[in-house]
Write an enzyme that holds these catalytic residues in place. Structure first.
Site, PDB file in Angstrom:
ATOM      1  N   SER A  96      35.267  31.317  42.940  1.00  0.00           N
ATOM      2  CA  SER A  96      34.828  32.711  43.081  1.00  0.00           C
ATOM      3  C   SER A  96      33.818  33.127  42.009  1.00  0.00           C
ATOM      4  O   SER A  96      32.720  32.607  41.964  1.00  0.00           O
ATOM      5  CB  SER A  96      36.052  33.617  43.087  1.00  0.00           C
ATOM      6  OG  SER A  96      35.704  34.919  43.428  1.00  0.00           O
ATOM      7  N   ASP A 233      29.298  37.561  44.491  1.00  0.00           N
ATOM      8  CA  ASP A 233      29.893  36.641  43.517  1.00  0.00           C
ATOM      9  C   ASP A 233      29.694  35.210  44.053  1.00  0.00           C
ATOM     10  O   ASP A 233      28.961  35.009  45.018  1.00  0.00           O
ATOM     11  CB  ASP A 233      31.372  36.996  43.274  1.00  0.00           C
ATOM     12  CG  ASP A 233      32.230  36.774  44.500  1.00  0.00           C
ATOM     13  OD1 ASP A 233      31.696  36.858  45.627  1.00  0.00           O
ATOM     14  OD2 ASP A 233      33.430  36.506  44.339  1.00  0.00           O
ATOM     15  N   ASP A 235      31.366  33.017  45.823  1.00  0.00           N
ATOM     16  CA  ASP A 235      31.720  32.642  47.197  1.00  0.00           C
ATOM     17  C   ASP A 235      31.421  33.763  48.192  1.00  0.00           C
ATOM     18  O   ASP A 235      31.778  33.657  49.372  1.00  0.00           O
ATOM     19  CB  ASP A 235      33.182  32.198  47.286  1.00  0.00           C
ATOM     20  CG  ASP A 235      34.150  33.316  46.924  1.00  0.00           C
ATOM     21  OD1 ASP A 235      33.790  34.164  46.081  1.00  0.00           O
ATOM     22  OD2 ASP A 235      35.261  33.350  47.479  1.00  0.00           O
ATOM     23  N   ASP A 237      32.615  36.631  48.895  1.00  0.00           N
ATOM     24  CA  ASP A 237      33.587  37.506  49.563  1.00  0.00           C
ATOM     25  C   ASP A 237      33.427  38.931  49.023  1.00  0.00           C
ATOM     26  O   ASP A 237      33.924  39.878  49.596  1.00  0.00           O
ATOM     27  CB  ASP A 237      35.035  37.011  49.394  1.00  0.00           C
ATOM     28  CG  ASP A 237      35.478  36.897  47.950  1.00  0.00           C
ATOM     29  OD1 ASP A 237      34.611  36.826  47.049  1.00  0.00           O
ATOM     30  OD2 ASP A 237      36.699  36.875  47.708  1.00  0.00           O
TER      31      ASP A 237
HETATM   32 MG    MG Z   1      35.083  35.778  45.302  1.00  0.00          MG
END
Ligand code: MG
Length: 449
Positions: A96, A233, A235, A237
């Site tokens: 992340s 960020d 990844d 999400d």
């Molecule tokens: Mg993340």
């Protein structure tokens, strides 16, 4: 939380705590837990992702699970692919927003939401026992490669539409969002300026999107006279936003705006957020026919509540948003497209933000040994009423007491030996007065715990 799984899957420094050996074991454990079927595997841009992914996939195949490897992919694309391919689970190799030397493994359910702590406990037990399912030579899983990006963009364009065209700066932070977010914005009809989109695993800025880490994005928005800046960020999400004047939009403000827009778009209903979210959201969405429900901190809790009771939108003040009409996976990329639709319908963010109420938020950290946390929280809950006159107490995650014009959240940190106090009031004076009393209560409770 167990030995391996923390608050967001497995996370740690590569080759120290997150190793190929561990990835192999977790792959076997996931395969044993599911017992059969298909798993989608994606990974972020980290230099260690490929080696971890191969070990993990090897473990899965050895238990007889079929694998669809979608390669370099943001978390929301993996979540989308699970449902697209009708898979039984999905796995992301990612850390992340952590620094580049970190990596991790996070598992997702067939419906697109993350594994719950209970499910992670089951994986942990299998991993510890070493009792893995072993497929014989003629039942080993098969491995396929796939790229679901075209389908993702196609599906998103069925749900979103712009009348105008805008200039958007997309800062993917050299993370996995690089391979999808700028393309979705372009397909929406926008002019896209891409920043930090070389997916090398070497990060130019800090990956956590905040006012400081997004100063480059803010400058670019200003210089290019862009309509908006969006950032992710590692990844993708999560999403952070810079408005048309080049200012980072506070998370609480952005949460209110997007929740309000989903009510306008999808109709009135429930908005799910976490116990650390402020009153601005409640006050902003009430006239739009929304009702706020608060749950434990973390995307799993938000997704769980949405799955159980329905709802129009779920979001945390950290910029982790779930749009259930789209998927139960938090999706910063789809969210970015939704923001453009909001601008198209309602106007520039700098103007919209003026309608969101601003209150005073104060935060404090008080040292508290881990072994005293539970007892201290008990005392705090018991004595809160003696110290404060409140209308409601919510104890699903820490203790939150609230009135119509202030709230206080007492919550032990999950990772550090500290007790956190977060509070909000309408005036600076009231906020300070509440904080003094709250600190006294917490210190007293820790002393006696
Ligand atoms: Mg993340």
């Amino acid at each position: 939380m167990g030995k391996y799984f923390g608050t967001s899957g497995i996370r740690g420094v590569f080759s120290e705590c997150v190793t190929p050996e561990l990835a192999l074991g977790v792959g076997k454990a996931v395969g044993t837990y599911i017992g059969g079927g298909t798993v989608v595997v994606g990974m972020d841009t980290r230099t260690s992702s490929e080696t971890l992914k191969r070990a993990f996939v090897s473990g899965l195949l050895s238990t007889g699970i079929d694998v669809i490897d979608i390669g370099l992919a943001p978390t929301p694309l993996t979540g989308f692919a699970i449902r697209l391919y009708g898979a039984d689970a999905g796995v992301m190799i990612t850390a992340s927003h952590n620094p580049p030397e970190y990596n991790g493994i996070k598992v997702w359910q067939a419906n697109g939401m993350a594994y719950t702590p209970n499910m992670e406990n089951e994986l942990e037990k299998i991993l510890e026992s070493g009792n893995f399912k072993k497929a014989p030579w003629n039942e080993i899983g098969t491995l396929k490669k796939a790229d679901p990006r075209r389908e993702y963009v196609g599906k998103a364009l069925e749900m979103l539409h712009l009348d105008g065209s805008y200039t958007v700066v997309v800062d993917s932070g050299n993370g996995a969002g690089s391979v999808l977010s700028p393309y979705l914005q372009r397909e929406l009809g926008n002019r896209v300026i891409s920043l930090n989109s070389y997916p090398s695993g070497f990060f130019v800025r800090e990956l956590e999107p905040n006012a400081e880490s997004l100063s480059g994005l803010a400058k670019t928005v200003k210089v290019m006279k862009a309509d908006v800046g969006i950032a992710h960020d590692g990844d993708a999400d999560r999403i952070g936003v810079v408005d048309d004047e080049g200012n980072f939009v506070e998370y609480e403000v952005m949460l209110s705006l997007i929740a309000g827009y989903t009510l306008r778009k999808f109709g009135r209903g429930k908005i799910v957020t976490t116990v650390d979210a402020g009153f601005a959201l409640d006050d902003y969405i009430r006239p739009l026919g929304g009702e706020v429900i608060r749950t434990r901190v973390g995307d799993v809790a938000v997704a769980d509540e949405l799955a159980k009771h329905g709802g129009v939108f779920g979001g945390e003040p950290s910029g982790t948003w779930i749009i259930p009409q789209w998927n139960l996976t938090p999706d910063g990329i789809f969210a970015g497209a939704l923001i453009l639709e909001m601008i198209d319908r309602l106007g520039p963010i700098s103007e919209l933000a003026k309608e969101v109420p601003r209150y005073v938020t104060l935060r404090a950290k008080i040292p508290c040994p881990n072994e005293k946390k539970a007892k201290a929280m008990e005392i705090i809950a018991r004595e809160a009423l003696k110290n404060f006159e409140y209308e409601r107490l919510i104890d699903i995650d820490g203790v939150r007491i609230e009135n119509s014009d202030w709230w206080i959240l007492f919550r032990p940190s999950g990772t550090e030996p500290i007790m956190r106090i977060t509070l909000e009031a309408h005036t600076e004076e009231k906020a300070k007065e509440l904080m003094e009393k709250a600190e006294r209560l917490v210190r007293g409770a820790i002393e006696r715990a």
